[in-house]
Design a protein around this motif. Structure first.
Motif, short mmCIF file in Angstrom:
data_model
loop_
_atom_site.label_atom_id
_atom_site.label_comp_id
_atom_site.label_asym_id
_atom_site.label_seq_id
_atom_site.Cartn_x
_atom_site.Cartn_y
_atom_site.Cartn_z
N THR A 153 -3.68 -6.01 -4.18
CA THR A 153 -3.50 -4.58 -4.39
C THR A 153 -3.25 -4.31 -5.87
OG1 THR A 153 -1.14 -4.77 -3.89
CG2 THR A 153 -2.62 -4.18 -2.07
N ILE A 200 0.83 -1.20 0.00
CA ILE A 200 0.00 0.00 0.00
C ILE A 200 0.87 1.26 0.00
CG2 ILE A 200 -1.65 1.32 1.39
CD1 ILE A 200 -2.85 -1.44 2.20
N SER A 201 2.05 1.18 0.63
CA SER A 201 2.99 2.30 0.59
C SER A 201 3.47 2.56 -0.83
CB SER A 201 4.19 2.02 1.51
OG SER A 201 3.78 1.91 2.86
N SER A 220 1.70 1.87 -3.49
CA SER A 220 0.53 2.46 -4.15
C SER A 220 0.43 3.95 -3.86
CB SER A 220 -0.75 1.75 -3.70
OG SER A 220 -0.75 0.40 -4.09
N PHE A 221 0.69 4.33 -2.61
CA PHE A 221 0.61 5.75 -2.22
C PHE A 221 1.64 6.57 -2.97
CE2 PHE A 221 1.79 9.36 0.43
CZ PHE A 221 0.55 9.90 0.76
N TRP A 248 -5.54 6.18 -4.19
CA TRP A 248 -4.95 4.86 -4.35
C TRP A 248 -4.70 4.19 -3.00
CZ3 TRP A 248 -5.46 2.21 -8.47
CH2 TRP A 248 -5.47 2.81 -9.73
N LEU A 249 -4.33 4.98 -1.99
CA LEU A 249 -4.14 4.45 -0.65
C LEU A 249 -5.44 3.85 -0.12
CD1 LEU A 249 -2.40 4.19 1.99
CD2 LEU A 249 -3.27 6.45 2.61
N SER A 303 -2.89 10.32 -4.55
CA SER A 303 -2.17 9.41 -3.66
C SER A 303 -3.09 8.82 -2.60
CB SER A 303 -1.00 10.14 -2.99
OG SER A 303 -1.44 11.26 -2.26
N PHE A 304 -3.95 9.65 -2.03
CA PHE A 304 -4.87 9.14 -1.01
C PHE A 304 -5.96 8.26 -1.61
CE2 PHE A 304 -2.91 12.20 1.85
CZ PHE A 304 -2.89 11.48 3.03
N SER A 311 -6.21 -0.11 0.16
CA SER A 311 -6.46 -0.56 1.54
C SER A 311 -7.79 -1.29 1.62
CB SER A 311 -6.46 0.64 2.50
OG SER A 311 -5.19 1.26 2.54
#
Length: 299
Positions: A297, A210-211, A213-214, A283-284, A280-281, A288
């Motif tokens: 993911t 996830i990091s 992805s962000f 995709w986060l 960014s958020f 998630s």
């Protein structure tokens, strides 16, 4: 959570829900930034900075709640758009890669571009009425309506349903390139990040994935903000200035002749910050959510 089989109705429904959760809250949370950005696109001399804009709005337009003008239309519109964009992208990516397997094997970028463009074309049909209401609320002082329902009623009573869609063409010109760059650059950036990391994705924790992805989302957001900004300026101006019976091409030409090429870039710095953070958020949140329900993911 129960297993969800990929590419089933349940899978696409879940991705659609993830798109709603990712887009509606994030877009509406930056309404204060969007409000100042839209007003500066219409009148570049209105405020010298975001801070001055917020201070002016709070002081003269009814307190802190005034900087959230357009919140309701933004939340509804971008929740619907997120549903169509993310759910549609997953559907069309699989559909195109199944129907054109050689294309996906050799030219995956074309599949990403085609899937994201198709999904956004359809998503914008749901977004457009609420974008029209939002822009008019934010660029008229005092705002021409108090809420989404009053705005819908006022536009339809004066201009018919067509009034809610008079900005659809510039919206497509803004959103389709934006989404094509957003999804394709995200896929490619994430692929690149994973290729440089010493641990294969399959062996990484969900937090590590996830990091990635962000990070990929923020970099993709910067690119798509720059690509789509001139059309974003034109959407604001056309929704604010286009006469009822004026042809789209004529309105676009008239506005461009007045503001010039440089005028198409008003508010770019604010939008890069806003869209980079949003993307960014999104995709986060999206990844998630996918991890929470047991899906892999993105990327």
């Amino acid at each position: 959570m129960p297993d969800i089989e990929l590419y089933t109705t349940k899978f696409y429904t879940t991705c659609t829900l993830g798109g709603i959760i990712a887009c509606g809250p994030t877009h509406s949370s930056v309404t204060p930034l969007d409000l100042v950005k839209c007003r500066l696109q219409v009148n570049p001399s209105l405020y010298k900075s975001n801070l001055q804009g917020w201070q002016n709005i709070i002081k003269n337009e009814g307190g802190v709640k005034a900087i959230f003008t357009g919140f309701g239309a933004t939340f509804i519109g971008y929740s619907l758009q997120g549903a169509g964009k993310y759910g549609g992208y997953e559907f069309f990516k699989h559909y195109y890669s199944t129907w054109f397997p050689n294309l996906y094997s050799n030219y995956s970028t074309l599949v990403y571009l085609g899937a994201s463009g198709t999904a956004e074309f359809l998503a914008d049909i749901m977004l457009c009425p609420f974008e029209a209401i939002k822009v008019r609320q934010q660029t008229t002082m005092p705002p021409f309506c108090k809420n989404v329902f009053q705005g819908w009623s006022k536009i339809v009573s004066k201009e018919g349903i067509a009034g809610l869609y008079k900005g659809i063409t510039p919206l497509w010109f803004r959103q389709i390139p934006y989404t094509m760059v957003k999804f394709t650059s995200f896929e490619k950036i994430v692929e690149s990040i994973y290729s440089y990391l010493p641990t294969p994705k399959s062996q990484m924790s969900m937090l590590q994935q996830i990091s990635v992805s962000f990070t990929g989302g923020y970099l993709a957001g910067i690119l798509c903000a720059a690509v789509s900004h001139p059309a974003d300026v034109m959407v604001s101006k056309i929704n604010n200035e286009r006469a009822k019976d004026e042809e789209m091409l004529a309105a676009t030409k008239r506005i461009y002749n007045r503001i010039g090429f440089m005028g198409l870039w008003n508010g770019l710095t604010v939008r890069i910050f806003m869209i980079g953070t949003l993307t960014s958020f999104q995709w986060l949140i999206y990844d998630s959510f996918k991890a929470y329900v047991g899906l892999p993911t993105s990327g």
